[in-house]
Scaffold this motif. Structure first.
Motif, short mmCIF file in Angstrom:
data_model
loop_
_atom_site.label_atom_id
_atom_site.label_comp_id
_atom_site.label_asym_id
_atom_site.label_seq_id
_atom_site.Cartn_x
_atom_site.Cartn_y
_atom_site.Cartn_z
N THR A 185 -0.42 3.85 13.99
CA THR A 185 -1.16 4.34 13.11
C THR A 185 -0.74 3.93 11.60
O THR A 185 -1.68 3.60 11.05
N GLY A 186 0.48 3.84 11.40
CA GLY A 186 0.84 3.18 9.78
C GLY A 186 0.09 3.91 8.87
O GLY A 186 0.19 4.98 8.65
N CYS A 187 -0.44 3.27 7.93
CA CYS A 187 -1.22 3.96 6.83
C CYS A 187 -2.90 4.14 6.89
O CYS A 187 -3.29 4.41 5.90
N ILE A 193 7.27 20.54 -3.74
CA ILE A 193 7.05 19.78 -2.40
C ILE A 193 6.55 18.41 -2.83
O ILE A 193 5.68 18.18 -3.80
N TYR A 194 7.07 17.55 -2.17
CA TYR A 194 6.48 16.23 -2.20
C TYR A 194 5.98 15.65 -0.81
O TYR A 194 6.62 15.83 0.27
N THR A 195 4.87 14.92 -0.91
CA THR A 195 4.29 14.53 0.28
C THR A 195 3.96 13.18 0.41
O THR A 195 3.56 12.57 -1.04
N SER A 196 3.45 12.54 1.39
CA SER A 196 2.87 11.01 1.04
C SER A 196 1.38 11.39 0.66
O SER A 196 0.81 12.14 0.81
N ALA A 197 0.84 10.22 0.53
CA ALA A 197 -0.79 10.03 0.26
C ALA A 197 -1.65 10.52 1.42
O ALA A 197 -2.81 10.46 1.28
N LEU A 198 -0.99 10.56 2.67
CA LEU A 198 -1.82 10.71 3.92
C LEU A 198 -1.96 12.09 4.20
O LEU A 198 -1.05 13.03 4.11
N ILE A 199 -3.00 12.35 4.85
CA ILE A 199 -3.59 13.64 5.02
C ILE A 199 -2.59 14.42 6.04
O ILE A 199 -2.44 15.74 6.12
N TYR A 204 1.86 -1.06 9.23
CA TYR A 204 1.87 -1.69 10.55
C TYR A 204 1.00 -2.95 10.55
O TYR A 204 1.13 -3.37 11.70
N GLY A 205 0.35 -3.26 9.47
CA GLY A 205 -0.23 -4.64 9.40
C GLY A 205 -1.38 -4.76 10.58
O GLY A 205 -2.11 -3.86 10.86
N GLU A 206 -1.31 -5.87 11.11
CA GLU A 206 -2.41 -6.13 12.24
C GLU A 206 -2.12 -5.40 13.39
O GLU A 206 -3.16 -5.46 14.52
N GLY A 227 2.55 -6.88 8.13
CA GLY A 227 3.08 -5.48 7.76
C GLY A 227 4.44 -5.57 7.00
O GLY A 227 4.82 -6.29 6.60
N GLU A 228 4.95 -4.39 7.00
CA GLU A 228 5.87 -3.90 6.49
C GLU A 228 7.07 -3.65 7.47
O GLU A 228 6.81 -3.25 8.61
N SER A 229 8.24 -4.01 7.15
CA SER A 229 9.52 -3.95 8.00
C SER A 229 10.14 -2.49 7.42
O SER A 229 9.58 -2.17 6.49
#
Length: 344
Positions: A111-113, A141-147, A205-207, A239-241
């Motif tokens: 899934t990643g971003c 409360i802090y959350t990511s930008a993802l639903i 997660y890139g590709e 992607g990101e490590s």
């Protein structure tokens, strides 16, 4: 002693802010500073005296309208209580929740971003998480930008006994700020600000994003995919490590969230497996080898206590049915008792 306090107060007023022709602040409010048998009010920079009988209580506060800061009346407290008041450390709760199961978790996809919602099971996990933390104070409360993270936070808060309403802050621009303004002070007091930020997103997660995990392991080999998923510093293609994810997540935590905790604010973070692993690595001082074996279940909250600049992990609250589960500190125990008294 009283005259010394007055002289110091007048001196402070004369040396700060824009002055009138008398050399004193024009924006000073006339409000109550303890002076023994006399009360002093300031008008145009001059003290005005009213005498009281020795049996009356007198208080005095000097307040500037620009900062709304008040001079603490330490004369009314014994010296040992003053010392205790000044030295009392702030103590705050930090709750970490990995989002509930998402629709791509269910399909076993990377899934990643990619921004996908929760499944029915994920919704149930978020509600169950809310029951576990229903007696713990939450101020921000802090959350990511993802639903999926935002849904988890909102659903969890439906179970909180305090019944405050989480409201997502929109600070994208001046118009967004204006359109989301709350004009009732009472409503504002019954709200909890929710701050969303991409720095708490899952690692990208890139590709691999959108690929089936099992099929990807068959295509690239299990060892290679395991290296991409579980190593600390090796990213998947484009992607990101975990190390890269930690750089942004921990930097945001230290700059924005940790100061809130140190000031005594109780904070909940709803985010993702890798962004939360990064923060836990910082909190628990884990090595890069230790963090790669850290597993976080979906929808299971973790509680930390922040006190005197240190973080103490308290595990996951087990729910509202266990009487002593929140008695990790006297402050949390007192908060639960207050809720019991309010809701009886």
């Amino acid at each position: 002693m009283a005259s010394l306090v007055v002289q110091q107060a007048i001196g402070a007023l004369q040396t700060s802010g824009p002055s009138s022709s008398f050399g004193c602040r024009q924006d000073i409010l006339s409000v109550p500073v303890k002076l023994g048998l006399k009360e002093c009010k300031f008008s145009n920079g001059y003290p005005m005296w009213n005498r009281f009988s020795s049996s009356q209580k007198h208080s005095c506060v000097i307040q500037a309208s620009t900062s709304q800061a008040s001079v603490v009346d330490t004369m009314s407290l014994p010296s040992n209580r003053i010392s205790e008041k000044l030295k009392k450390p702030n103590e705050a709760a930090l709750i970490l929740i990995r989002h509930g199961e998402s629709m791509w978790n269910e399909k076993n996809l990377f899934t990643g971003c990619v921004d996908v919602a929760l499944t029915k099971k994920g919704i149930e996990e978020a509600i169950e998480a809310g029951k576990r933390i229903s007696n713990i104070p939450i101020d921000m409360i802090y959350t990511s930008a993802l639903i999926r993270a935002q849904m988890t936070a909102m659903l969890a808060m439906t179970q909180h006994r305090r019944k405050k309403v989480p409201i997502i802050m929109h600070n994208e621009n001046e118009q967004a700020n204006l359109w989301s303004e709350i004009y009732s002070e009472e409503t504002r007091k019954q709200s909890i600000p929710v701050i969303t930020t991409w720095q708490l997103n899952e690692r990208m997660y890139g590709e691999l994003q959108g690929l089936n995990k099992q099929e990807t392991a068959e295509r690239y080999g299990k060892e290679k995919v395991h290296e991409w998923r579980r190593s600390y510093d090796i990213p998947p293609p484009n992607g990101e490590s975990l190390e890269m994810c930690a750089e942004r997540a921990v930097a945001y935590f230290k700059e924005n969230i940790e100061p809130q905790l140190q000031s005594g604010k109780h904070v909940m973070i709803a985010a993702h497996g890798n962004s939360l692993r990064s923060i836990i690595m910082y909190l628990d001082k884990l090595t890069s080898q230790e963090v790669i074996s850290l597993e976080l279940s979906t929808g299971i909250p973790l509680l930390y206590i922040c006190k005197e600049g240190k973080f103490m992990r308290r595990g996951s609250p087990v729910g509202t049915t266990e009487a002593g589960v929140y008695a990790y500190t006297r402050r949390l125990a007192a908060y639960r008792q207050k809720l019991d008294d309010m809701l009886q």
